[in-house]
Design an enzyme around this catalytic site. Structure first.
Site, PDB file in Angstrom:
ATOM      1  N   LYS A  11      11.659  42.391  39.083  1.00 26.15           N
ATOM      2  CA  LYS A  11      12.878  42.908  39.717  1.00 26.15           C
ATOM      3  C   LYS A  11      12.816  42.782  41.249  1.00 26.15           C
ATOM      4  CE  LYS A  11      13.968  46.140  35.991  1.00 26.15           C
ATOM      5  NZ  LYS A  11      14.397  47.532  35.692  1.00 26.15           N
ATOM      6  N   TYR A  51      23.232  43.751  31.551  1.00 26.86           N
ATOM      7  CA  TYR A  51      23.004  45.164  31.260  1.00 26.86           C
ATOM      8  C   TYR A  51      24.211  45.826  30.598  1.00 26.86           C
ATOM      9  CZ  TYR A  51      18.495  45.497  33.696  1.00 26.86           C
ATOM     10  OH  TYR A  51      17.178  45.384  34.049  1.00 26.86           O
ATOM     11  N   PHE A  59      24.049  55.684  35.421  1.00 26.89           N
ATOM     12  CA  PHE A  59      23.331  54.894  36.428  1.00 26.89           C
ATOM     13  C   PHE A  59      23.734  53.416  36.444  1.00 26.89           C
ATOM     14  CE2 PHE A  59      20.634  55.166  32.609  1.00 26.89           C
ATOM     15  CZ  PHE A  59      20.433  53.812  32.323  1.00 26.89           C
ATOM     16  N   ARG A  87       5.870  45.561  26.228  1.00 28.71           N
ATOM     17  CA  ARG A  87       6.345  46.907  26.600  1.00 28.71           C
ATOM     18  C   ARG A  87       5.167  47.863  26.812  1.00 28.71           C
ATOM     19  NH1 ARG A  87      11.654  47.734  26.636  1.00 28.71           N
ATOM     20  NH2 ARG A  87      11.615  49.942  26.104  1.00 28.71           N
ATOM     21  N   ASN A 114      11.502  49.909  39.286  1.00 31.48           N
ATOM     22  CA  ASN A 114      10.330  50.006  38.407  1.00 31.48           C
ATOM     23  C   ASN A 114       9.685  48.654  38.118  1.00 31.48           C
ATOM     24  OD1 ASN A 114      12.287  49.034  36.707  1.00 31.48           O
ATOM     25  ND2 ASN A 114      12.000  50.551  35.091  1.00 31.48           N
ATOM     26  N   HIS A 117      11.306  44.344  33.941  1.00 31.64           N
ATOM     27  CA  HIS A 117      12.103  44.591  32.724  1.00 31.64           C
ATOM     28  C   HIS A 117      11.450  43.814  31.584  1.00 31.64           C
ATOM     29  CE1 HIS A 117      15.462  44.708  29.877  1.00 31.64           C
ATOM     30  NE2 HIS A 117      15.229  43.422  29.692  1.00 31.64           N
ATOM     31  N   GLU A 128      18.393  37.895  25.163  1.00 32.43           N
ATOM     32  CA  GLU A 128      18.101  37.900  26.606  1.00 32.43           C
ATOM     33  C   GLU A 128      17.510  36.568  27.051  1.00 32.43           C
ATOM     34  OE1 GLU A 128      17.432  42.734  27.087  1.00 32.43           O
ATOM     35  OE2 GLU A 128      15.764  41.387  27.509  1.00 32.43           O
TER      36      GLU A 128
HETATM   37  P1  CMP Z   1      15.084  48.232  32.330  1.00 32.98           P
HETATM   38  O1  CMP Z   1      13.949  48.079  31.391  1.00 32.98           O
HETATM   39  O2  CMP Z   1      15.421  47.088  33.202  1.00 32.98           O
HETATM   40  O3  CMP Z   1      16.403  48.635  31.519  1.00 32.98           O
HETATM   41  C1  CMP Z   1      17.450  49.386  32.064  1.00 32.98           C
HETATM   42  C2  CMP Z   1      17.108  49.939  33.417  1.00 32.98           C
HETATM   43  O4  CMP Z   1      17.907  51.007  33.839  1.00 32.98           O
HETATM   44  C3  CMP Z   1      15.712  50.500  33.359  1.00 32.98           C
HETATM   45  O5  CMP Z   1      14.771  49.477  33.281  1.00 32.98           O
HETATM   46  C4  CMP Z   1      15.675  51.340  34.626  1.00 32.98           C
HETATM   47  O6  CMP Z   1      15.244  50.605  35.753  1.00 32.98           O
HETATM   48  C5  CMP Z   1      17.130  51.711  34.780  1.00 32.98           C
HETATM   49  N1  CMP Z   1      17.293  53.129  34.534  1.00 32.98           N
HETATM   50  C6  CMP Z   1      17.057  53.798  33.411  1.00 32.98           C
HETATM   51  N2  CMP Z   1      17.339  55.102  33.571  1.00 32.98           N
HETATM   52  C7  CMP Z   1      17.750  55.246  34.835  1.00 32.98           C
HETATM   53  C8  CMP Z   1      18.176  56.349  35.609  1.00 32.98           C
HETATM   54  N3  CMP Z   1      18.215  57.569  35.088  1.00 32.98           N
HETATM   55  N4  CMP Z   1      18.523  56.108  36.883  1.00 32.98           N
HETATM   56  C9  CMP Z   1      18.489  54.842  37.385  1.00 32.98           C
HETATM   57  N5  CMP Z   1      18.095  53.762  36.694  1.00 32.98           N
HETATM   58  C10 CMP Z   1      17.720  53.971  35.435  1.00 32.98           C
END
Ligand code: CMP
Length: 141
Positions: A11, A51, A59, A87, A114, A117, A128
């Site tokens: 990311k 997404y 969010f 994962r 984070n 993904h 995907e």
């Molecule tokens: P990802 O695995 O990319 O899938 C969806 C993403 O949404 C997740 O990682 C997080 O980075 C993001 N995400 C999930 N929950 C929240 C939240 N409460 N606030 C902001 N981002 C979120």
């Protein structure tokens, strides 16, 4: 165990901090193989489509803003049980809850920033991977 493929995204927070190599070193050391890879900047439309499953979440807007804020590296990982295994290696979505040694514990900054993904099921992995790659871009060992 079956050989599977899964989609990985490094990311914008990871590319901004020049962590592409460090994160991929973890994936490769754990036995996953990168069989396709490209660096790109997602358009808003692409991020919203990718997404779409989260469209109703509070969010969603922030997630899209963040994912278009800088370059990402999208890649296909191959290995035994690759979807679930990847994962495990990534760790919990929120780095604060991620197990020691996982990518999100090592490199994640927050639940949004984070670092990575990964597809959450074999069915979604297929969708995907198709979103970003054609067959000729995926080159197995
Ligand atoms: P990802 O695995 O990319 O899938 C969806 C993403 O949404 C997740 O990682 C997080 O980075 C993001 N995400 C999930 N929950 C929240 C939240 N409460 N606030 C902001 N981002 C979120």
């Amino acid at each position: 165990m079956p050989i599977e493929r899964t989609l990985s995204i490094l990311k914008p927070d990871a590319t901004a901090r020049n962590l592409t190599g460090k994160i991929n070193a973890v994936l490769e050391e754990k036995g996953l193989r990168i069989v396709a890879q490209k660096r790109l900047r997602l358009s808003r439309r692409q991020a919203e489509a990718f997404y779409a499953v989260h469209r109703e979440r509070s969010f969603f807007g922030e997630l899209v803003e963040y994912m278009v804020s800088g370059p990402v590296v999208v890649q296909v990982l191959e290995g035994e049980n690759a979807v679930a295994y990847h994962r495990d290696i990534m760790g919990a979505t929120n780095p604060a809850n991620a197990a020691p040694g996982t990518i999100r514990k090592l490199f994640g900054e927050s639940i949004e920033r984070n670092a990575v993904h990964g597809s959450d099921s074999p069915e979604n992995a297929e969708k995907e991977i198709r979103f970003f790659f054609s067959d000729i871009e995926i080159v197995a060992a």
